[in-house]
Design a protein around this motif. Sequence first.
Motif, PDB file in Angstrom:
ATOM      1  N   UNK A  58      63.347  68.964  92.011  1.00 46.62           N
ATOM      2  CA  UNK A  58      62.810  68.332  91.144  1.00 46.62           C
ATOM      3  C   UNK A  58      61.331  68.217  91.030  1.00 46.62           C
ATOM      4  N   UNK A  59      60.583  68.902  90.094  1.00 43.08           N
ATOM      5  CA  UNK A  59      59.237  68.470  89.956  1.00 43.08           C
ATOM      6  C   UNK A  59      58.792  67.643  89.034  1.00 43.08           C
ATOM      7  N   UNK A  60      57.904  66.455  89.074  1.00 46.27           N
ATOM      8  CA  UNK A  60      57.637  65.782  88.111  1.00 46.27           C
ATOM      9  C   UNK A  60      56.274  64.775  88.287  1.00 46.27           C
ATOM     10  N   UNK A  61      55.689  64.515  87.419  1.00 46.04           N
ATOM     11  CA  UNK A  61      54.762  63.524  87.422  1.00 46.04           C
ATOM     12  C   UNK A  61      55.042  62.114  87.279  1.00 46.04           C
ATOM     13  N   UNK A  62      54.582  61.405  88.196  1.00 46.21           N
ATOM     14  CA  UNK A  62      54.907  59.954  88.303  1.00 46.21           C
ATOM     15  C   UNK A  62      53.608  58.883  88.390  1.00 46.21           C
ATOM     16  N   UNK A  63      53.849  57.605  88.504  1.00 50.61           N
ATOM     17  CA  UNK A  63      52.814  56.748  88.641  1.00 50.61           C
ATOM     18  C   UNK A  63      52.754  56.185  89.962  1.00 50.61           C
ATOM     19  N   UNK A  64      51.670  55.953  90.619  1.00 51.42           N
ATOM     20  CA  UNK A  64      51.540  55.421  92.059  1.00 51.42           C
ATOM     21  C   UNK A  64      50.212  54.375  92.081  1.00 51.42           C
ATOM     22  N   UNK A  95      51.723  51.255  99.620  1.00 52.81           N
ATOM     23  CA  UNK A  95      51.826  52.151  98.250  1.00 52.81           C
ATOM     24  C   UNK A  95      53.229  52.197  97.743  1.00 52.81           C
ATOM     25  N   UNK A  96      52.968  52.283  96.451  1.00 51.05           N
ATOM     26  CA  UNK A  96      54.584  52.192  95.560  1.00 51.05           C
ATOM     27  C   UNK A  96      54.245  53.327  94.579  1.00 51.05           C
ATOM     28  N   UNK A  97      55.432  53.922  94.400  1.00 47.98           N
ATOM     29  CA  UNK A  97      55.456  55.142  93.363  1.00 47.98           C
ATOM     30  C   UNK A  97      56.682  55.144  92.460  1.00 47.98           C
ATOM     31  N   UNK A  98      56.453  55.537  91.289  1.00 44.35           N
ATOM     32  CA  UNK A  98      57.678  55.427  90.251  1.00 44.35           C
ATOM     33  C   UNK A  98      57.827  56.669  89.506  1.00 44.35           C
ATOM     34  N   UNK A  99      58.800  57.580  89.471  1.00 44.23           N
ATOM     35  CA  UNK A  99      59.095  58.757  89.009  1.00 44.23           C
ATOM     36  C   UNK A  99      60.099  59.094  88.503  1.00 44.23           C
ATOM     37  N   UNK A 125      46.952  55.396  90.133  1.00 46.06           N
ATOM     38  CA  UNK A 125      46.806  56.824  89.652  1.00 46.06           C
ATOM     39  C   UNK A 125      48.046  57.565  89.215  1.00 46.06           C
ATOM     40  N   UNK A 126      47.975  58.906  89.175  1.00 43.56           N
ATOM     41  CA  UNK A 126      49.332  59.583  88.938  1.00 43.56           C
ATOM     42  C   UNK A 126      49.584  60.548  90.309  1.00 43.56           C
ATOM     43  N   UNK A 127      50.830  60.869  90.426  1.00 44.89           N
ATOM     44  CA  UNK A 127      51.494  61.664  91.590  1.00 44.89           C
ATOM     45  C   UNK A 127      52.316  62.745  91.124  1.00 44.89           C
ATOM     46  N   UNK A 128      51.743  63.983  91.610  1.00 46.66           N
ATOM     47  CA  UNK A 128      52.401  65.256  91.063  1.00 46.66           C
ATOM     48  C   UNK A 128      53.381  65.353  92.552  1.00 46.66           C
ATOM     49  N   UNK A 129      54.678  65.714  92.384  1.00 46.66           N
ATOM     50  CA  UNK A 129      55.437  65.621  93.390  1.00 46.66           C
ATOM     51  C   UNK A 129      56.708  66.551  93.295  1.00 46.66           C
ATOM     52  N   UNK A 130      57.529  66.928  94.258  1.00 50.88           N
ATOM     53  CA  UNK A 130      58.723  67.634  94.128  1.00 50.88           C
ATOM     54  C   UNK A 130      59.575  66.773  95.238  1.00 50.88           C
ATOM     55  N   UNK A 131      60.763  66.322  94.606  1.00 51.81           N
ATOM     56  CA  UNK A 131      61.729  65.926  95.529  1.00 51.81           C
ATOM     57  C   UNK A 131      62.861  66.636  95.634  1.00 51.81           C
ATOM     58  N   UNK A 181      50.943  65.185  95.557  1.00 49.56           N
ATOM     59  CA  UNK A 181      49.462  64.940  95.424  1.00 49.56           C
ATOM     60  C   UNK A 181      49.135  64.064  94.598  1.00 49.56           C
ATOM     61  N   UNK A 182      48.407  63.038  95.135  1.00 50.02           N
ATOM     62  CA  UNK A 182      47.981  61.859  94.081  1.00 50.02           C
ATOM     63  C   UNK A 182      46.518  61.810  93.879  1.00 50.02           C
ATOM     64  N   UNK A 183      46.477  61.398  92.739  1.00 55.03           N
ATOM     65  CA  UNK A 183      45.015  61.379  92.060  1.00 55.03           C
ATOM     66  C   UNK A 183      44.911  59.716  91.812  1.00 55.03           C
ATOM     67  N   UNK A 184      43.720  59.421  92.678  1.00 52.30           N
ATOM     68  CA  UNK A 184      43.739  57.786  92.556  1.00 52.30           C
ATOM     69  C   UNK A 184      42.488  57.380  91.997  1.00 52.30           C
ATOM     70  N   UNK A 185      42.446  56.262  91.300  1.00 49.49           N
ATOM     71  CA  UNK A 185      41.197  55.799  90.857  1.00 49.49           C
ATOM     72  C   UNK A 185      41.151  54.601  91.720  1.00 49.49           C
ATOM     73  N   UNK A 186      40.133  54.040  92.458  1.00 46.37           N
ATOM     74  CA  UNK A 186      40.017  53.079  93.437  1.00 46.37           C
ATOM     75  C   UNK A 186      38.952  51.900  92.693  1.00 46.37           C
ATOM     76  N   UNK A 187      39.417  50.661  93.244  1.00 47.31           N
ATOM     77  CA  UNK A 187      38.646  49.660  92.620  1.00 47.31           C
ATOM     78  C   UNK A 187      38.747  48.270  93.725  1.00 47.31           C
ATOM     79  N   UNK A 188      37.911  47.888  94.483  1.00 50.68           N
ATOM     80  CA  UNK A 188      37.734  46.775  95.328  1.00 50.68           C
ATOM     81  C   UNK A 188      39.262  46.741  96.424  1.00 50.68           C
ATOM     82  N   UNK A 189      39.669  47.584  96.746  1.00 45.06           N
ATOM     83  CA  UNK A 189      40.769  47.515  97.854  1.00 45.06           C
ATOM     84  C   UNK A 189      41.816  48.034  97.091  1.00 45.06           C
ATOM     85  N   UNK A 190      42.013  48.186  95.963  1.00 42.70           N
ATOM     86  CA  UNK A 190      43.198  48.774  95.277  1.00 42.70           C
ATOM     87  C   UNK A 190      43.024  49.899  94.586  1.00 42.70           C
ATOM     88  N   UNK A 191      44.226  50.668  94.544  1.00 39.32           N
ATOM     89  CA  UNK A 191      43.992  51.932  93.818  1.00 39.32           C
ATOM     90  C   UNK A 191      45.281  52.103  92.831  1.00 39.32           C
TER      91      UNK A 191
END
Length: 503
Positions: free
Chosen positions: A162-168, A44-48, A147-153, A135-145
């Motif tokens: 810091x509170x932010x929305x990122x990609x995952x 799993x990878x995320x960028x925020x 979506x968006x990640x709502x997080x606090x660092x 909290x990640x909201x993921x769209x799934x398709x054939x073994x990959x996903x």
Amino acid sequence: MVKNTLSLLSIALIPALAPAVAMAESEPTPPLNYAQQSVASMVKFSLESVKMSSNERMGLLGGNYLLEVQQDLFLGPAVYSSVTGKRGGLYVGGIEASLRKTVSPSLSIEPGMYIGGGGGGSAGVGGGLMLRPHLDLMLRNKGSSFGLSISQVRFPSGHITSNQIGLVASLDETFIYTQPELAGQSMLSSERGGLGFDRIMINGGSYQPRSGTTKLDGSTAGKIGYAGFRADHFLHEHVFWGLEGGAFAHGSSDGYAEVLGAVGIEYPLISNKFKVGAIAALGTGGGGRINVGGGALVKGSVYAQWQITDQVFIGLEGGMANSPNGNFRSRYELVQIGMKLDSANKSSHSDDLRQINGAEWALDGADYLKAARKSGAKESLQTIGFVMNRDITSSTYLTAQAHSALRGNAGGFSIGLVGAGIRSPEIGHGISFGLEGLIGAAGGGGVDSQGGAVVQAIPYANFALNKHIGLRLGVGRIHSLKGEFNSNVANAALVVKFGLPSR
């Protein structure tokens, strides 16, 4: 000094590589009909974009490898690092727990929690402890996903919340293993075991920054000693991807570290024993007052390898490293020593003879007592770490370890270690004893590890809780080759044991 570092790296591996050579010459155990087991896993990878202050933001890249330890519950190691902004060199390593709740075949909700330690980049991380609920909201398709990640660092003892929305994004994988007591046996299987790496190696050498390359304090970046590792997975006979990491172990830039993903090609030149190849790598680097901007790093190199035995090889590698948004440009030369673990499958429809090797993963907590600081003070610091061990024989193993500060006013302090260990048979009630000899690089957080190179010895006792899980307690010593960081160290680790089928 670089020569000394390379010599110590070789010494650290001698106890493990000698049995490996002997094993390569021994007769294989006849294959038995053992049942391999599997567990779902995901990468799993995320960028925020993390808010550092009212007028500063930092791009934070995360990478996790998670195993499904119970239905819908995933657990595993994770690392986060800076890639944009001006905090290049910020690294945080730890453990991630995540739930996967399927809403529909194409949608899942994945709440989770990360706990880790580290720092760097002169960021306000306090003692280094980082928490990241998400909290990640993921769209799934054939073994990959994706979506968006709502997080606090949050760094509780620092100045970052810091509170932010990122990609995952994530990829579903399968982790293949056997029962640990089958180590030393052989079996027929068409699949690699564990993470699927075909070879691992340690690298030692030097970086030689181009003329005009300056550090953050304006001083000239001179020749710097380097120590690191790489693990490769072959997609087929000539193409592979890999992970590599390392740190500066000599010079005036202790605290610098890098972690990268790589792709490469390789071909035999004269015979299958002598090979040449090329690698391109992309990832993050920084620390040690090296000017890497936000932390993004690219590398390119060529290499030659000679297979000494069926398992052990040596090599030479040379290339260039470049920080796109900093002024760090450097040539580097490395010596490699490594071990072949497996190889690409010849056919997905046929079984191959695979040896079962014992392996361990461990979550480690350590206390470095009265750790010397560059200010002259001595204060204990605590770290969290992840350990990977792979058996060479029933009593010897290779180990790779990464540890980062959690407490002790040393945010940004990290240690990377490689080496070998020896363990006794159980003497009763699941108790055994062992000893590890390690070498690596440490720095950051104001700790006086001048140059970065360290050696560590840890005697320990292991208490088996069941056939898979044990508690390991150790007391030893770490020694900086040039600095004043010479401390007693006590550690406790939760160890998970399993077997890995490999060709």
